[in-house]
Design an enzyme around this catalytic site. Sequence first.
Site, PDB file in Angstrom:
ATOM      1  N   ASP A   1       0.857  -1.192   0.000  1.00  0.00           N
ATOM      2  CA  ASP A   1       0.000   0.000   0.000  1.00  0.00           C
ATOM      3  C   ASP A   1       0.891   1.239   0.000  1.00  0.00           C
ATOM      4  OD1 ASP A   1      -2.335   1.724   0.356  1.00  0.00           O
ATOM      5  OD2 ASP A   1      -3.341  -0.074   1.089  1.00  0.00           O
TER       6      ASP A   1
ATOM      7  N   HIS B   1      -2.330   3.384  -4.821  1.00  0.00           N
ATOM      8  CA  HIS B   1      -1.890   2.804  -3.541  1.00  0.00           C
ATOM      9  C   HIS B   1      -0.481   2.223  -3.666  1.00  0.00           C
ATOM     10  CE1 HIS B   1      -5.391   3.478  -1.056  1.00  0.00           C
ATOM     11  NE2 HIS B   1      -6.184   2.934  -1.949  1.00  0.00           N
TER      12      HIS B   1
ATOM     13  N   GLU C   1      -9.434   3.382  -5.797  1.00  0.00           N
ATOM     14  CA  GLU C   1      -8.935   4.663  -5.255  1.00  0.00           C
ATOM     15  C   GLU C   1      -7.683   5.117  -5.993  1.00  0.00           C
ATOM     16  OE1 GLU C   1     -10.647   4.322  -0.723  1.00  0.00           O
ATOM     17  OE2 GLU C   1      -8.680   3.469  -1.089  1.00  0.00           O
TER      18      GLU C   1
ATOM     19  N   TYR D   1     -16.707  -4.277   6.919  1.00  0.00           N
ATOM     20  CA  TYR D   1     -15.421  -3.670   7.287  1.00  0.00           C
ATOM     21  C   TYR D   1     -15.331  -3.632   8.820  1.00  0.00           C
ATOM     22  CZ  TYR D   1     -13.715  -2.065   2.719  1.00  0.00           C
ATOM     23  OH  TYR D   1     -13.211  -1.999   1.442  1.00  0.00           O
TER      24      TYR D   1
ATOM     25  N   ASP E   1     -12.981  -2.491  10.575  1.00  0.00           N
ATOM     26  CA  ASP E   1     -12.213  -1.377  11.154  1.00  0.00           C
ATOM     27  C   ASP E   1     -13.139  -0.279  11.675  1.00  0.00           C
ATOM     28  OD1 ASP E   1     -12.867  -0.933   8.459  1.00  0.00           O
ATOM     29  OD2 ASP E   1     -11.116   0.303   8.080  1.00  0.00           O
TER      30      ASP E   1
ATOM     31  N   TRP F   1      -8.719  -3.248   7.979  1.00  0.00           N
ATOM     32  CA  TRP F   1      -7.603  -2.331   7.710  1.00  0.00           C
ATOM     33  C   TRP F   1      -7.092  -1.829   9.054  1.00  0.00           C
ATOM     34  CZ3 TRP F   1      -6.905  -2.711   2.607  1.00  0.00           C
ATOM     35  CH2 TRP F   1      -8.007  -3.004   1.801  1.00  0.00           C
ATOM     36  N   THR F   2      -5.794  -1.638   9.160  1.00  0.00           N
ATOM     37  CA  THR F   2      -5.233  -1.468  10.509  1.00  0.00           C
ATOM     38  C   THR F   2      -4.629  -0.093  10.804  1.00  0.00           C
ATOM     39  OG1 THR F   2      -3.240  -2.537   9.681  1.00  0.00           O
ATOM     40  CG2 THR F   2      -4.790  -3.932  10.887  1.00  0.00           C
TER      41      THR F   2
HETATM   42  C1  ACM Z   1     -10.694  -0.259   0.059  1.00  0.00           C
HETATM   43  O1  ACM Z   1     -11.317  -0.151   1.109  1.00  0.00           O
HETATM   44  N1  ACM Z   1      -9.793   0.638  -0.279  1.00  0.00           N
HETATM   45  C2  ACM Z   1     -10.931  -1.378  -0.833  1.00  0.00           C
END
Ligand code: ACM
Length: 374
Positions: A17, A90, A154, A244, A246, A295-296
């Site tokens: 990333d 990314h 993105e 998600y 997170d 995601w962290t």
């Molecule tokens: C993402 O949450 N960027 C796939």
Amino acid sequence: DLLALHKLNTLHLHLTDDQGWRMPVDAYPRLTTVGGRRARSQRGPDGPGRTQFDATPHEGAYTKAELRGLVRYAAERGITVVPEIEMPGHVRAALAAYPELGNHPERRLEVWDRWGVCETILGVHEEVFAFCRAVLEEVMDIFPSPYIHIGGEECPTSEWESSPAARERAAAEGLANPAALHGWFMGRIGAFLVEHGRTPVGWAVSGTELPLDFAVMAWRDASHARAAARRGHRVVAAYHRTTYLDYVQSEASFEPMAQPGDPVTLRTVHDYEPAPAEWSREERARVLGTQAQLWTEYVRTPAEIEYLSYPRLCALADRSWSGGRGDWPGFVERLRHHTARLDALGVPYRPLDARSPAATTYASPSSGTARPLS
Ligand code: ACM
């Protein structure tokens, strides 16, 4: 071990990333020696005031032996590890290591230390495709997974729009505009993976923009999974407002710092229908399954990862394997028994009736229940 306990059969490993590159690539060693380290990290979400940073370098990468070991360990438990290498956005960590892969080869960039979407993306010259192919060859060598994820989401196209080289490339390829380079880029790399007998996977931007041989991970909008299935894609239903992990699990002030947004509760996860009955049979048949994402950016400890994951991952597993409308009361009743297994395994899950910080173990390194992640 916990995935196997919950009969979850896929581990999607997001390896690269803007903020770090975590898999060594022999052909491009600086990806991890330079791209694996950032000097500091954003602390907390962007606010109306000044963005805060810590002063702690953050670095590390797996070794190939560790990744092979993980693949083997997972396979012994019926789990496929699906690797993800992000492109063409990314990629800030890769550009910090190899600026010549960008749209401004003369520009020196740091590995990104902020969260969000970064403007810097890969260029579209042939060296970039040689890079992507070389990286993916090493990825395929380690990961036997039939699916290889190449990100794709993105990806702001402003750099291509202002780059004479990218504009020329778009024109030479007969594309309507530089933004169309995104689909062209994904298509080229997707075709490369297909030639190697693998199925490319991409995060859906709209649900309908990728070539049909891509399996699509639909995350951004609840309608994208069906749009992709209707078009003929194989689909992983991963709508962010329901899968998600997170996001916080409740409004309570003791929840750990999280991605800004409304809670994704246990009930929300359990209510998610990856392939609703009102879809056509063909559309439903194209849904490979669902998955949770963690995601962290805001996660501080391995225990916190497990606090965020459980019991919401139990809800995801229950729904994915039961199909149809969820039996929520039945699930809650079964979960009250299942937590005895999590207790025995020392999983610092979020207690079902958490009402106070004392009921949570996520931030307590001395609780003795947290095991290090391998
Ligand atoms: C993402 O949450 N960027 C796939």
